[in-house]
Design a protein around this motif. Structure first.
Motif, PDB file in Angstrom:
ATOM      1  N   GLY A   1      30.479  47.273  41.547  1.00 31.72           N
ATOM      2  CA  GLY A   1      30.548  47.116  40.108  1.00 31.72           C
ATOM      3  C   GLY A   1      31.944  47.076  39.509  1.00 31.72           C
ATOM      4  N   ALA A   2      32.968  46.965  40.329  1.00 25.87           N
ATOM      5  CA  ALA A   2      34.332  46.877  39.794  1.00 25.87           C
ATOM      6  C   ALA A   2      34.554  45.500  39.168  1.00 25.87           C
ATOM      7  N   ARG A   3      35.380  45.440  38.155  1.00 31.61           N
ATOM      8  CA  ARG A   3      35.804  44.170  37.579  1.00 31.61           C
ATOM      9  C   ARG A   3      36.946  43.659  38.444  1.00 31.61           C
ATOM     10  N   GLY A   4      36.735  42.538  39.095  1.00 34.69           N
ATOM     11  CA  GLY A   4      37.701  42.030  40.061  1.00 34.69           C
ATOM     12  C   GLY A   4      38.556  40.912  39.518  1.00 34.69           C
ATOM     13  N   ILE A   5      39.834  41.033  39.784  1.00 31.23           N
ATOM     14  CA  ILE A   5      40.789  39.980  39.460  1.00 31.23           C
ATOM     15  C   ILE A   5      41.356  39.506  40.783  1.00 31.23           C
ATOM     16  N   LEU A   6      41.019  38.289  41.165  1.00 28.25           N
ATOM     17  CA  LEU A   6      41.476  37.739  42.431  1.00 28.25           C
ATOM     18  C   LEU A   6      42.797  37.025  42.211  1.00 28.25           C
ATOM     19  N   GLY A   7      43.852  37.592  42.768  1.00 24.46           N
ATOM     20  CA  GLY A   7      45.166  36.977  42.695  1.00 24.46           C
ATOM     21  C   GLY A   7      45.361  36.084  43.903  1.00 24.46           C
ATOM     22  N   CYS A   8      45.377  34.776  43.675  1.00 24.68           N
ATOM     23  CA  CYS A   8      45.407  33.808  44.776  1.00 24.68           C
ATOM     24  C   CYS A   8      46.323  32.639  44.431  1.00 24.68           C
ATOM     25  N   ARG A   9      46.838  31.997  45.470  1.00 30.96           N
ATOM     26  CA  ARG A   9      47.697  30.828  45.255  1.00 30.96           C
ATOM     27  C   ARG A   9      46.906  29.592  44.866  1.00 30.96           C
ATOM     28  N   ASN A  10      45.718  29.430  45.417  1.00 32.93           N
ATOM     29  CA  ASN A  10      44.971  28.186  45.274  1.00 32.93           C
ATOM     30  C   ASN A  10      43.750  28.394  44.376  1.00 32.93           C
ATOM     31  N   ARG A  11      43.753  27.747  43.227  1.00 34.77           N
ATOM     32  CA  ARG A  11      42.658  27.900  42.257  1.00 34.77           C
ATOM     33  C   ARG A  11      41.324  27.462  42.844  1.00 34.77           C
ATOM     34  N   GLY A  12      41.290  26.335  43.528  1.00 37.24           N
ATOM     35  CA  GLY A  12      40.036  25.836  44.090  1.00 37.24           C
ATOM     36  C   GLY A  12      39.426  26.808  45.085  1.00 37.24           C
ATOM     37  N   LYS A  13      40.259  27.359  45.962  1.00 39.34           N
ATOM     38  CA  LYS A  13      39.761  28.329  46.944  1.00 39.34           C
ATOM     39  C   LYS A  13      39.322  29.619  46.259  1.00 39.34           C
ATOM     40  N   ALA A  14      40.038  30.017  45.228  1.00 37.24           N
ATOM     41  CA  ALA A  14      39.658  31.232  44.491  1.00 37.24           C
ATOM     42  C   ALA A  14      38.325  31.031  43.785  1.00 37.24           C
ATOM     43  N   GLU A  15      38.137  29.879  43.144  1.00 42.14           N
ATOM     44  CA  GLU A  15      36.877  29.606  42.450  1.00 42.14           C
ATOM     45  C   GLU A  15      35.718  29.524  43.439  1.00 42.14           C
ATOM     46  N   ALA A  16      35.959  28.957  44.629  1.00 43.88           N
ATOM     47  CA  ALA A  16      34.913  28.914  45.656  1.00 43.88           C
ATOM     48  C   ALA A  16      34.559  30.332  46.112  1.00 43.88           C
ATOM     49  N   ALA A  17      35.567  31.185  46.264  1.00 42.95           N
ATOM     50  CA  ALA A  17      35.317  32.580  46.654  1.00 42.95           C
ATOM     51  C   ALA A  17      34.539  33.312  45.568  1.00 42.95           C
ATOM     52  N   ILE A  18      34.893  33.096  44.322  1.00 45.71           N
ATOM     53  CA  ILE A  18      34.174  33.727  43.209  1.00 45.71           C
ATOM     54  C   ILE A  18      32.716  33.271  43.194  1.00 45.71           C
ATOM     55  N   ALA A  19      32.487  31.975  43.415  1.00 40.47           N
ATOM     56  CA  ALA A  19      31.108  31.469  43.456  1.00 40.47           C
ATOM     57  C   ALA A  19      30.326  32.098  44.615  1.00 40.47           C
ATOM     58  N   LEU A  20      30.972  32.226  45.764  1.00 43.46           N
ATOM     59  CA  LEU A  20      30.328  32.854  46.916  1.00 43.46           C
ATOM     60  C   LEU A  20      29.971  34.309  46.625  1.00 43.46           C
ATOM     61  N   ILE A  21      30.923  35.040  46.053  1.00 45.72           N
ATOM     62  CA  ILE A  21      30.666  36.451  45.724  1.00 45.72           C
ATOM     63  C   ILE A  21      29.537  36.563  44.706  1.00 45.72           C
ATOM     64  N   ARG A  22      29.554  35.702  43.696  1.00 38.43           N
ATOM     65  CA  ARG A  22      28.494  35.752  42.674  1.00 38.43           C
ATOM     66  C   ARG A  22      27.130  35.356  43.243  1.00 38.43           C
ATOM     67  N   SER A  23      27.110  34.528  44.299  1.00 38.59           N
ATOM     68  CA  SER A  23      25.826  34.184  44.930  1.00 38.59           C
ATOM     69  C   SER A  23      25.220  35.411  45.609  1.00 38.59           C
ATOM     70  N   GLN A  24      26.061  36.326  46.036  1.00 40.90           N
ATOM     71  CA  GLN A  24      25.593  37.551  46.675  1.00 40.90           C
ATOM     72  C   GLN A  24      25.439  38.706  45.693  1.00 40.90           C
ATOM     73  N   PHE A  25      26.269  38.690  44.651  1.00 41.39           N
ATOM     74  CA  PHE A  25      26.268  39.755  43.636  1.00 41.39           C
ATOM     75  C   PHE A  25      26.318  39.083  42.266  1.00 41.39           C
ATOM     76  N   PRO A  26      25.154  38.651  41.747  1.00 44.07           N
ATOM     77  CA  PRO A  26      25.122  37.850  40.522  1.00 44.07           C
ATOM     78  C   PRO A  26      25.791  38.499  39.316  1.00 44.07           C
ATOM     79  N   ALA A  27      25.832  39.805  39.259  1.00 43.88           N
ATOM     80  CA  ALA A  27      26.437  40.484  38.106  1.00 43.88           C
ATOM     81  C   ALA A  27      27.941  40.684  38.277  1.00 43.88           C
ATOM     82  N   ALA A  28      28.514  40.151  39.335  1.00 40.93           N
ATOM     83  CA  ALA A  28      29.950  40.353  39.611  1.00 40.93           C
ATOM     84  C   ALA A  28      30.798  39.853  38.444  1.00 40.93           C
ATOM     85  N   ASP A  29      31.714  40.700  38.013  1.00 45.16           N
ATOM     86  CA  ASP A  29      32.642  40.385  36.923  1.00 45.16           C
ATOM     87  C   ASP A  29      33.982  40.047  37.569  1.00 45.16           C
TER      88      ASP A  29
END
Length: 186
Positions: A29-57
């Motif tokens: 339940g932590a609010r996560g801020i992903l600090g990454c170099r590549n926006r596309g890879k970060a957005e893909a990771a966020i989508a993957l995490i949200r597919s497993q944890f739909p309420a992920a912030d």
């Protein structure tokens, strides 16, 4: 995980160990801020995490650990959008699998910039944003094949960064953990 941890910045949160850390934080339940170099890879990771944890912030913040300007800009973004920071996960690990005798000096410089200077830059900018009792976790490269000798220097340096933060932790009442077994890289 500290039940009071709410706002977390994880560098390299889009791949490898950083992604697994981001998933674990989202699961708690932590609010996560992903600090990454590549926006596309970060957005893909966020989508993957949200597919497993739909309420992920989760949100993406551009972050290149090797650049002081990038780290400062990321810190400004966090400061502008969050009331405080509870946890910084310095997930460093620029891995260049080359034998030290074949290692190009520019690769060495990039490794030190990301793995050592980047950890320091993040700590420098995160500490003023952290709540009392906040945490910093440094995860550095250890036990890697190839450039073991130059990574030993990175590991020792990362451990020194952690040691020197003790005074900052006391004055800001922060907790700190680091995992960088420099002795394991040789």
């Amino acid at each position: 995980l500290d039940p009071e941890v709410g706002i977390v910045v994880a560098s390299g949160g889009n791949a490898g160990l950083g992604l697994e850390i981001s998933k674990m934080l989202a699961a708690h339940g932590a609010r996560g801020i992903l600090g990454c170099r590549n926006r596309g890879k970060a957005e893909a990771a966020i989508a993957l995490i949200r597919s497993q944890f739909p309420a992920a912030d989760l949100q993406f913040v551009p972050l290149d650990l090797a650049s002081l300007a990038s780290v400062a800009a990321a810190a400004r973004t966090v400061s502008d959008t969050q009331s405080q920071l509870d946890l910084l996960v310095n997930n460093v690990g620029n891995y260049n699998p080359q034998h030290v005798t074949a290692l190009n000096p520019s690769v060495w410089d990039a490794t030190i910039a990301a793995n050592l200077s980047g950890a320091y830059y993040c700590c420098f900018h995160a500490i003023p944003l952290m709540r009392a009792g906040g945490h910093i976790v440094n995860i550095g490269p250890a036990g890697l094949d190839g450039i073991r000798a130059n990574l030993r220097g990175t590991g020792v340096g990362l451990n020194n960064v952690a040691e020197r933060r003790r005074a900052d932790r006391r004055s800001h009442r922060l907790a700190s953990r680091h995992r960088c077994d420099a002795s394991a890289v040789l």
